[in-house]
Design a protein around this motif. Structure first.
Motif, short mmCIF file in Angstrom:
data_model
loop_
_atom_site.label_atom_id
_atom_site.label_comp_id
_atom_site.label_asym_id
_atom_site.label_seq_id
_atom_site.Cartn_x
_atom_site.Cartn_y
_atom_site.Cartn_z
N UNK A 30 0.83 -1.20 0.00
CA UNK A 30 0.00 0.00 0.00
C UNK A 30 0.87 1.25 0.00
N UNK A 31 0.59 2.16 -0.94
CA UNK A 31 1.36 3.40 -1.02
C UNK A 31 0.47 4.63 -1.13
N UNK A 32 -0.84 4.44 -1.28
CA UNK A 32 -1.76 5.55 -1.45
C UNK A 32 -2.58 5.79 -0.20
N UNK A 33 -3.80 6.30 -0.40
CA UNK A 33 -4.70 6.64 0.71
C UNK A 33 -5.81 5.61 0.81
N UNK A 34 -6.07 5.16 2.05
CA UNK A 34 -7.18 4.23 2.31
C UNK A 34 -7.97 4.77 3.49
N UNK A 35 -9.29 4.85 3.30
CA UNK A 35 -10.22 5.17 4.38
C UNK A 35 -11.09 3.94 4.57
N UNK A 36 -10.69 3.05 5.48
CA UNK A 36 -11.42 1.81 5.72
C UNK A 36 -10.54 0.79 6.39
N UNK A 37 -11.13 -0.34 6.71
CA UNK A 37 -10.41 -1.42 7.39
C UNK A 37 -9.55 -2.18 6.40
N UNK A 38 -8.37 -2.59 6.85
CA UNK A 38 -7.44 -3.36 6.04
C UNK A 38 -7.22 -4.71 6.72
N UNK A 39 -7.49 -5.80 5.99
CA UNK A 39 -7.27 -7.16 6.49
C UNK A 39 -6.38 -7.86 5.47
N UNK A 40 -5.10 -8.00 5.80
CA UNK A 40 -4.12 -8.55 4.86
C UNK A 40 -3.18 -9.48 5.61
N UNK A 41 -2.95 -10.65 5.04
CA UNK A 41 -2.06 -11.61 5.68
C UNK A 41 -0.62 -11.10 5.71
N UNK A 42 -0.07 -10.68 4.57
CA UNK A 42 1.30 -10.17 4.49
C UNK A 42 1.24 -8.76 3.92
N UNK A 43 1.55 -7.77 4.75
CA UNK A 43 1.30 -6.38 4.42
C UNK A 43 2.58 -5.56 4.42
N UNK A 44 2.73 -4.73 3.38
CA UNK A 44 3.80 -3.75 3.31
C UNK A 44 3.15 -2.39 3.15
N UNK A 45 3.48 -1.47 4.06
CA UNK A 45 2.95 -0.11 4.01
C UNK A 45 4.14 0.81 3.74
N UNK A 46 4.12 1.46 2.59
CA UNK A 46 5.24 2.32 2.20
C UNK A 46 5.06 3.72 2.76
N UNK A 47 6.12 4.50 2.69
CA UNK A 47 6.18 5.82 3.35
C UNK A 47 5.13 6.80 2.85
N UNK A 48 4.64 6.64 1.62
CA UNK A 48 3.65 7.58 1.08
C UNK A 48 2.22 7.22 1.47
N UNK A 49 2.01 6.10 2.15
CA UNK A 49 0.66 5.62 2.48
C UNK A 49 0.04 6.46 3.60
N UNK A 50 -1.28 6.62 3.48
CA UNK A 50 -2.08 7.28 4.51
C UNK A 50 -3.31 6.40 4.73
#
Length: 158
Positions: free
Chosen positions: A84-104
């Motif tokens: 994930x590198x963008x914007x998310x407004x909601x719940x995230x359910x992910x087994x293997x997750x990478x959140x990059x610096x630009x993510x909100x």
């Protein structure tokens, strides 16, 4: 060296690319892309990998999600793996997750493994789940609350 007539100048026809092989789960190594100019209103369910650069107003459910830095998802995201590198407004359910610096991300996050780059903006609860206990398959029932009543998915208000 330059007078050798082998390779592209030899007049031979190039061989076509080899089609992707079929994996054990029936996928053909395929992926879907929602470009930056695409806006989707509604839920997305993809059996293939999904790359999102546009805007989604709805839930996203795919085996692998890659989100572009300029994309915006207003809804829940469910996947086996996600970057994930963008914007998310909601719940995230992910087994293997990478959140990059630009993510909100504004919403709770359930995960088995997680990597968060320095600079990412998270506003919600992080919940680690033991391997094998995170349910990715079916989304949780949606509960909508009106001012004076409670509606469950499938119920009809009179």
């Amino acid at each position: 060296m330059f007078n050798n007539k082998t390779g592209r100048d030899a007049g031979s026809t190039p061989t076509p690319p080899v089609p992707p092989t079929v994996a054990a789960n029936g996928k053909r190594g395929m992926f879907s892309v929602l470009g930056a100019d695409v806006t989707v209103t509604g839920n997305i369910r993809a059996s293939a990998d999904l790359h999102i650069d546009g805007h989604v107003a709805g839930d996203v459910d795919a085996s692998n999600v890659v989100q572009g830095a300029e994309s915006h998802i207003t809804g829940n995201v469910r996947a086996e793996t996600a970057r994930l590198t963008g914007t998310i407004d909601g719940k995230v359910v992910v087994r293997h997750l990478v959140i990059e610096r630009t993510a909100k991300i504004t919403g709770d996050i359930d995960y088995e493994t997680i990597t968060i780059e320095n600079g990412a903006a998270l506003d919600g609860h992080l919940r680690h789940k033991s391997p094998g206990t995170l349910k990715i398959g079916d989304p949780e029932p949606v509960v909508a609350k009106a001012p004076d009543q409670l509606l469950l998915q499938g119920d009809v208000a009179a």
